[in-house]
Design a protein around this motif. Sequence first.
Motif, PDB file in Angstrom:
ATOM      1  N   ILE A 375       5.082  -0.685   9.094  1.00 38.37           N
ATOM      2  CA  ILE A 375       4.872  -1.515   7.910  1.00 38.37           C
ATOM      3  C   ILE A 375       3.466  -1.303   7.354  1.00 38.37           C
ATOM      4  O   ILE A 375       3.278  -1.120   6.142  1.00 38.37           O
ATOM      5  CB  ILE A 375       5.084  -3.008   8.253  1.00 38.37           C
ATOM      6  CG1 ILE A 375       6.516  -3.246   8.739  1.00 38.37           C
ATOM      7  CG2 ILE A 375       4.784  -3.879   7.040  1.00 38.37           C
ATOM      8  CD1 ILE A 375       7.598  -2.823   7.792  1.00 38.37           C
ATOM      9  N   THR A 376       2.480  -1.300   8.234  1.00 39.43           N
ATOM     10  CA  THR A 376       1.088  -1.099   7.805  1.00 39.43           C
ATOM     11  C   THR A 376       0.905   0.264   7.165  1.00 39.43           C
ATOM     12  O   THR A 376       0.244   0.409   6.126  1.00 39.43           O
ATOM     13  CB  THR A 376       0.142  -1.250   9.014  1.00 39.43           C
ATOM     14  OG1 THR A 376       0.312  -2.546   9.597  1.00 39.43           O
ATOM     15  CG2 THR A 376      -1.304  -1.083   8.586  1.00 39.43           C
ATOM     16  N   GLU A 377       1.494   1.273   7.776  1.00 33.65           N
ATOM     17  CA  GLU A 377       1.399   2.637   7.250  1.00 33.65           C
ATOM     18  C   GLU A 377       2.027   2.754   5.867  1.00 33.65           C
ATOM     19  O   GLU A 377       1.454   3.372   4.966  1.00 33.65           O
ATOM     20  CB  GLU A 377       2.078   3.600   8.221  1.00 33.65           C
ATOM     21  CG  GLU A 377       2.044   5.060   7.775  1.00 33.65           C
ATOM     22  CD  GLU A 377       2.880   5.947   8.670  1.00 33.65           C
ATOM     23  OE1 GLU A 377       2.426   7.051   9.005  1.00 33.65           O
ATOM     24  OE2 GLU A 377       4.016   5.544   9.015  1.00 33.65           O
ATOM     25  N   LEU A 378       3.190   2.147   5.684  1.00 31.73           N
ATOM     26  CA  LEU A 378       3.858   2.219   4.387  1.00 31.73           C
ATOM     27  C   LEU A 378       3.060   1.522   3.293  1.00 31.73           C
ATOM     28  O   LEU A 378       2.953   2.025   2.178  1.00 31.73           O
ATOM     29  CB  LEU A 378       5.257   1.597   4.490  1.00 31.73           C
ATOM     30  CG  LEU A 378       6.354   2.474   5.068  1.00 31.73           C
ATOM     31  CD1 LEU A 378       7.658   1.691   5.180  1.00 31.73           C
ATOM     32  CD2 LEU A 378       6.577   3.712   4.205  1.00 31.73           C
ATOM     33  N   ILE A 379       2.522   0.361   3.619  1.00 31.57           N
ATOM     34  CA  ILE A 379       1.719  -0.363   2.628  1.00 31.57           C
ATOM     35  C   ILE A 379       0.498   0.464   2.221  1.00 31.57           C
ATOM     36  O   ILE A 379       0.132   0.534   1.039  1.00 31.57           O
ATOM     37  CB  ILE A 379       1.278  -1.734   3.182  1.00 31.57           C
ATOM     38  CG1 ILE A 379       2.506  -2.658   3.324  1.00 31.57           C
ATOM     39  CG2 ILE A 379       0.232  -2.382   2.292  1.00 31.57           C
ATOM     40  CD1 ILE A 379       2.205  -3.983   3.998  1.00 31.57           C
ATOM     41  N   SER A 380      -0.102   1.138   3.174  1.00 33.67           N
ATOM     42  CA  SER A 380      -1.304   1.941   2.900  1.00 33.67           C
ATOM     43  C   SER A 380      -0.991   3.204   2.109  1.00 33.67           C
ATOM     44  O   SER A 380      -1.860   3.724   1.396  1.00 33.67           O
ATOM     45  CB  SER A 380      -1.990   2.321   4.220  1.00 33.67           C
ATOM     46  OG  SER A 380      -2.370   1.177   4.950  1.00 33.67           O
ATOM     47  N   ASN A 381       0.232   3.716   2.232  1.00 33.98           N
ATOM     48  CA  ASN A 381       0.595   4.987   1.589  1.00 33.98           C
ATOM     49  C   ASN A 381       1.803   4.830   0.670  1.00 33.98           C
ATOM     50  O   ASN A 381       2.623   5.748   0.536  1.00 33.98           O
ATOM     51  CB  ASN A 381       0.891   6.041   2.657  1.00 33.98           C
ATOM     52  CG  ASN A 381      -0.286   6.301   3.575  1.00 33.98           C
ATOM     53  OD1 ASN A 381      -1.244   6.961   3.198  1.00 33.98           O
ATOM     54  ND2 ASN A 381      -0.210   5.762   4.786  1.00 33.98           N
ATOM     55  N   LEU A 382       1.894   3.683   0.002  1.00 34.25           N
ATOM     56  CA  LEU A 382       3.098   3.369  -0.750  1.00 34.25           C
ATOM     57  C   LEU A 382       3.320   4.309  -1.937  1.00 34.25           C
ATOM     58  O   LEU A 382       4.453   4.728  -2.195  1.00 34.25           O
ATOM     59  CB  LEU A 382       3.043   1.915  -1.228  1.00 34.25           C
ATOM     60  CG  LEU A 382       4.352   1.326  -1.754  1.00 34.25           C
ATOM     61  CD1 LEU A 382       5.472   1.485  -0.745  1.00 34.25           C
ATOM     62  CD2 LEU A 382       4.165  -0.150  -2.106  1.00 34.25           C
ATOM     63  N   ILE A 383       2.275   4.648  -2.629  1.00 29.57           N
ATOM     64  CA  ILE A 383       2.426   5.526  -3.798  1.00 29.57           C
ATOM     65  C   ILE A 383       2.960   6.889  -3.382  1.00 29.57           C
ATOM     66  O   ILE A 383       3.918   7.412  -3.969  1.00 29.57           O
ATOM     67  CB  ILE A 383       1.080   5.676  -4.546  1.00 29.57           C
ATOM     68  CG1 ILE A 383       0.670   4.329  -5.161  1.00 29.57           C
ATOM     69  CG2 ILE A 383       1.186   6.745  -5.635  1.00 29.57           C
ATOM     70  CD1 ILE A 383      -0.703   4.359  -5.832  1.00 29.57           C
ATOM     71  N   THR A 384       2.352   7.463  -2.349  1.00 30.92           N
ATOM     72  CA  THR A 384       2.800   8.769  -1.858  1.00 30.92           C
ATOM     73  C   THR A 384       4.234   8.707  -1.347  1.00 30.92           C
ATOM     74  O   THR A 384       5.044   9.613  -1.590  1.00 30.92           O
ATOM     75  CB  THR A 384       1.874   9.252  -0.730  1.00 30.92           C
ATOM     76  OG1 THR A 384       0.529   9.295  -1.215  1.00 30.92           O
ATOM     77  CG2 THR A 384       2.271  10.627  -0.236  1.00 30.92           C
ATOM     78  N   HIS A 385       4.545   7.634  -0.632  1.00 28.86           N
ATOM     79  CA  HIS A 385       5.890   7.448  -0.091  1.00 28.86           C
ATOM     80  C   HIS A 385       6.923   7.400  -1.212  1.00 28.86           C
ATOM     81  O   HIS A 385       7.983   8.032  -1.130  1.00 28.86           O
ATOM     82  CB  HIS A 385       5.940   6.165   0.738  1.00 28.86           C
ATOM     83  CG  HIS A 385       7.282   5.859   1.331  1.00 28.86           C
ATOM     84  ND1 HIS A 385       7.800   6.541   2.413  1.00 28.86           N
ATOM     85  CD2 HIS A 385       8.230   4.942   0.977  1.00 28.86           C
ATOM     86  CE1 HIS A 385       8.993   6.054   2.715  1.00 28.86           C
ATOM     87  NE2 HIS A 385       9.275   5.091   1.860  1.00 28.86           N
ATOM     88  N   ARG A 386       6.624   6.679  -2.274  1.00 31.01           N
ATOM     89  CA  ARG A 386       7.559   6.561  -3.380  1.00 31.01           C
ATOM     90  C   ARG A 386       7.678   7.864  -4.168  1.00 31.01           C
ATOM     91  O   ARG A 386       8.764   8.189  -4.670  1.00 31.01           O
ATOM     92  CB  ARG A 386       7.136   5.416  -4.301  1.00 31.01           C
ATOM     93  CG  ARG A 386       7.417   4.048  -3.698  1.00 31.01           C
ATOM     94  CD  ARG A 386       6.967   2.910  -4.584  1.00 31.01           C
ATOM     95  NE  ARG A 386       7.331   1.622  -3.988  1.00 31.01           N
ATOM     96  CZ  ARG A 386       6.926   0.435  -4.446  1.00 31.01           C
ATOM     97  NH1 ARG A 386       6.127   0.387  -5.517  1.00 31.01           N
ATOM     98  NH2 ARG A 386       7.311  -0.673  -3.850  1.00 31.01           N
ATOM     99  N   GLN A 387       6.598   8.588  -4.269  1.00 31.77           N
ATOM    100  CA  GLN A 387       6.652   9.871  -4.971  1.00 31.77           C
ATOM    101  C   GLN A 387       7.579  10.855  -4.254  1.00 31.77           C
ATOM    102  O   GLN A 387       8.242  11.681  -4.887  1.00 31.77           O
ATOM    103  CB  GLN A 387       5.247  10.465  -5.102  1.00 31.77           C
ATOM    104  CG  GLN A 387       4.371   9.750  -6.132  1.00 31.77           C
ATOM    105  CD  GLN A 387       2.940  10.255  -6.129  1.00 31.77           C
ATOM    106  OE1 GLN A 387       2.493  10.898  -5.169  1.00 31.77           O
ATOM    107  NE2 GLN A 387       2.202   9.960  -7.192  1.00 31.77           N
ATOM    108  N   ALA A 388       7.632  10.739  -2.934  1.00 34.43           N
ATOM    109  CA  ALA A 388       8.502  11.627  -2.156  1.00 34.43           C
ATOM    110  C   ALA A 388       9.968  11.221  -2.251  1.00 34.43           C
ATOM    111  O   ALA A 388      10.856  12.001  -1.910  1.00 34.43           O
ATOM    112  CB  ALA A 388       8.060  11.624  -0.688  1.00 34.43           C
TER     113      ALA A 388
END
Length: 415
Positions: A375-388
């Motif tokens: 959860i912490t990782e996703l919140i920190s990298n949400l933009i990159t995660h969504r771009q993928a």
Amino acid sequence: MKKKLLIIGFVWPEPKSSAAGSRMLQLVEQFQNQGYEIMFASAAKMSKNTFDLSSLGIEMQTIYLNDSSFDAFITKFKPEVVLFDRFMTEEQYGWRVAKQCPESLRILDTEDFHGLRKARELALKENKDVSVLHLQNDITKREIASMYRCDLSLIISEAEIDILTTQFKIDKSLLYYLPFLLESIPIVSRIKEEINLLPTFKERQHFITIGNFLHAPNYDAVLYLKQTIWPLIRKELPKAELHVYGAYESQKVTQLNNNKEGFLVRGFADNVNNVMKNAKVCLASLRFGAGLKGKLIDAMQNGTPCAMSSIAAEGMFGELEPNGFIEDKPEAFAKKAVELYNDASLWKANQKSCIKILNQRFNKMDFESSFSFKITELISNLITHRQANFVGQLMMHQTLQSTKYMSKWIEEKNN
């Protein structure tokens, strides 16, 4: 300042009525341990079985379908994370969450793969094996679209992870395996002690089955027991009884009660442990369904061996030996159930598997740290995660437009 989590419930949690209710409280505990302030909102009506979430320090909020008041509500609360309870709530509120709180992490708790359950139901009605055509039903399409629109989907069964990644080619980065999260018995030497605290083989009697009757697979399983399996068991054990428990029994369930046949519909069990620990064998004859089965967890927690179908057992045991027998043909199912009921040594051997399975498969301590990190990782990298997740962007842009404008139309119509 505490982080905020908004849970949008399809229903209010009822842990005494369903495994889904227990599962929700397990998720609540996980997020509380991560330090979140939690609000639970739902458009459903409460019942006498609704769990009082305020006793856990959680605010309970009634919301409405197709109503823009939700926009003001979520904007004011401004959660870092929004958890959708089943894909139907994401369909209804996901576009509003994305518009009002675009930086919020959106998580879907599937509870079980509804599309898989529907596929098996369709195949059963046609008396066929489940095919690709069955799997690609409308429920599956809606549910997988919801998975793509969310940043992460919690999947309760490894078998479902496999189907979603191999059959539907969903990227593993969008899925997270999180089964039932239970207290463990930390010291192996205590297993014998724990078993000794339970009623013995000689102290137990009769068979048991349990399940919320609002859940279609449970009613079908009880009907299947009544019409096909129980007569085979009763022929060998003419004095045995089957005690049928479950919340929300309707007239079509209660009319199955037959004292002469030993088929006794007991209805809602206020304390499942009391009835399960006094039963000798649990029957789980599900012919369709998905996810993990709370009735098998209840049985294992009370040292009750089971006769179960392969669908009931799916995802429960991994490489471990089950706490009973897995059979799909009614004659074999009945035979194994009778063997468990009559053979004390066989019964005790299967009982010993219960605690081992609970400890090795569902120990919440094995999942807490990794889930918190995810959860912490996703919140920190949400933009990159969504771009993928470009398919998710497409779904959010295109698919939800119809839902969005239909909702707005209904709201205007209601006004």
